[in-house]
Scaffold this active site. Structure first.
Site, PDB file in Angstrom:
ATOM      1  N   SER A 241      31.487   1.264 -21.687  1.00 46.69           N
ATOM      2  CA  SER A 241      31.205   2.695 -21.703  1.00 46.69           C
ATOM      3  C   SER A 241      30.334   3.054 -20.503  1.00 46.69           C
ATOM      4  O   SER A 241      29.963   2.189 -19.706  1.00 46.69           O
ATOM      5  CB  SER A 241      30.485   3.080 -23.001  1.00 46.69           C
ATOM      6  OG  SER A 241      29.192   2.484 -23.055  1.00 46.69           O
ATOM      7  N   LYS A 242      29.997   4.323 -20.404  1.00 49.34           N
ATOM      8  CA  LYS A 242      29.240   4.808 -19.252  1.00 49.34           C
ATOM      9  C   LYS A 242      27.889   4.111 -19.121  1.00 49.34           C
ATOM     10  O   LYS A 242      27.367   3.963 -18.014  1.00 49.34           O
ATOM     11  CB  LYS A 242      29.035   6.325 -19.382  1.00 49.34           C
ATOM     12  CG  LYS A 242      28.657   7.009 -18.076  1.00 49.34           C
ATOM     13  CD  LYS A 242      29.788   6.932 -17.062  1.00 49.34           C
ATOM     14  CE  LYS A 242      29.419   7.634 -15.758  1.00 49.34           C
ATOM     15  NZ  LYS A 242      30.482   7.520 -14.752  1.00 49.34           N
TER      16      LYS A 242
END
Length: 466
Positions: A241-242
């Site tokens: 994820s980010k």
């Protein structure tokens, strides 16, 4: 394989090309190319509220950077909505699907009662076997008739056989109340019409396979070979994820990673060929298969990526690297190099590409050839320039006027000069680095002099000696 291989990559244009999606595209591309097959690109743009032309272009740009060329035209799923609906109506006419007039309130009440009674909340529509003359004049959805008994086996090339009891499958909606087709129907129809033989995608779609097989079976179509690959996780073992850093393929281009290194790393991320870590495109195409895809999620490791990229840069063709550097600068929104700088950089690549892991690092090492006179020394380099070093550089300049401009001759002259000054070459190197590059850390002094040439080297030494 007796059957011509056809694979596809089918992203949704709702944002950038996710690094996980890039690997999925790569696996499909490699498998098709290995078998002399066809690799198709379909944009699943049925979500009109979220699909944008900019996102579609980002996907195309990301694939172009990675060198993943597709065959034929890009296919828009949205534009095929009429065909998807046609299949649903065919199933309806054949009694394999039915009109369901249940409202959302009806479905909610059913599930609430089932939960209270400890029954399965899987919705069973009362309209499944209702006679047409009992149908009300009102809105309806079209549902497929799921099998009620037995089991469905997903024969997956990565996950093995996955068995699902049919009583766990619902009568999936094919057409919404407004007559538009749902994603699950569109995917099956498109894959069949496109002749897709192998569906290689993330294992988050594994459960979808059983529901999609209902449509294949109802239409009498051949089911493709399934290959559901584990997702990519971050170093902490959680879904990428980010918070783990960059997610988009083009972000990695803008950070200066070479495409060949990215392809190598992503291929190796979840797939293996013995202990081989570093390989070229030809080897990847020759080796890639579905059998050697791992069942466990792969972990994205930036250090391994950098190591692989560094090896590809070191072995890369200089002219090709120069072209990719220009593309990197555009992606990073940095000023382009001039024609003159390009010629100098091409000459410098053999001495600066060996230890760089990204194009950003490479350009930093090549600062000496990209900068122009007068050279401005940074704070550390400035410390090496004083009255003593100015005098040495002045004397050295005259001795370099007529020397042969090759490495052996330059080494001999500079070492002899250092001895005549009763010092070691290491003491002379600091002022030379400051004069030639304006920095304290540079490539070899001799390498810089050879790349710069006699005229430019002497001009820079003269400038610094003043």
């Amino acid at each position: 394989m007796s059957q011509a291989v056809v694979t596809r990559f089918a992203p949704s244009p709702t944002g950038f090309l996710h690094i996980g999606g890039a690997r999925t595209a790569l696996f499909n591309w490699l498998f098709a190319r290995r078998h002399g097959g066809t690799f198709l690109l379909r944009i699943e743009d049925t979500d009109r509220a979220r699909s944008t032309p900019e996102a579609t272009q980002a996907i195309l740009d990301g694939m172009a950077w990675l060198g993943l060329d597709h065959d034929g035209d890009v296919i828009s799923q949205f534009e095929r909505a009429g065909r998807h609906a046609q299949v649903a109506h065919q199933l309806l006419a054949e009694g394999k699907a039915y009109k369901c007039f249940a409202t959302q309130d009806d479905i909610a009440a059913f599930r609430e009662a089932a939960k209270a009674e400890g029954r399965s909340t899987l919705y069973h529509s009362p309209w499944r076997d209702a006679a047409p003359d009992t149908h009300p004049d009102g809105p309806f959805v079209v549902r497929i008739k799921a099998p009620r008994d037995g089991q469905t086996v997903i024969r997956d090339q990565v996950q093995g056989d996955v068995t699902i009891r049919n009583d766990q499958l619902d009568d999936m909606v094919l057409l919404r109340g407004d007559g538009t087709p749902v994603y699950m129907l569109a995917v099956v129809v498109d894959d069949h019409d496109m002749g897709v033989t192998h569906v290689i995608r993330g294992d988050d779609h594994l459960n979808n396979a059983a529901r999609q097989m209902m449509i294949y079976d109802a239409m009498g179509w051949d089911v493709p070979v399934w290959a559901h690959i584990p997702l990519i996780h971050g170093p902490d073992g959680k879904k990428l994820s980010k918070r783990h850093g960059a997610l988009g393929a083009q972000e990695y281009q803008a950070m200066g990673y070479p495409a060949a290194g990215m392809r190598n790393y992503l291929t190796r991320l979840g797939w293996s060929h013995g202990d081989d870590e570093f390989f070229n495109d030809a080897q990847a195409r020759a080796w890639f298969n579905l059998d050697n895809i791992g069942k466990s999620p792969a972990r994205f490791d930036v250090k391994k990526l950098e190591n692989i990229c560094g090896q590809h840069m070191a072995q890369g063709d200089d002219a090709a690297l120069l072209d990719e550097i220009s593309a990197y600068l555009r992606a990073a929104e940095q000023p382009a190099i001039t024609i003159s700088q390009g010629k100098g950089l091409l000459a410098a690549l053999p001495i600066v590409k060996e230890r760089a892991k990204t194009f950003s690092e490479l350009l930093d090492k090549a600062h000496f050839i990209l900068t122009e006179r007068p050279i401005t020394a940074d704070e550390k380099a400035q410390k090496a320039l004083n009255s003593v070093s100015h005098g040495m550089l002045n004397q050295l300049t005259s001795e370099l006027q007529s020397v042969r401009w090759d490495r052996d001759s330059l080494e001999a002259v500079l070492n002899d000069f250092a001895m005549s000054q009763d010092t070691k070459f290491g003491k002379l190197a600091g002022p030379l680095r400051a004069a030639l590059a304006g920095r304290a850390v540079t490539p070899s002094v001799f390498d810089m002099m050879l790349v710069l040439g006699r005229e430019e080297t002497l001009a820079r030494l003269n400038d610094a000696a003043i």
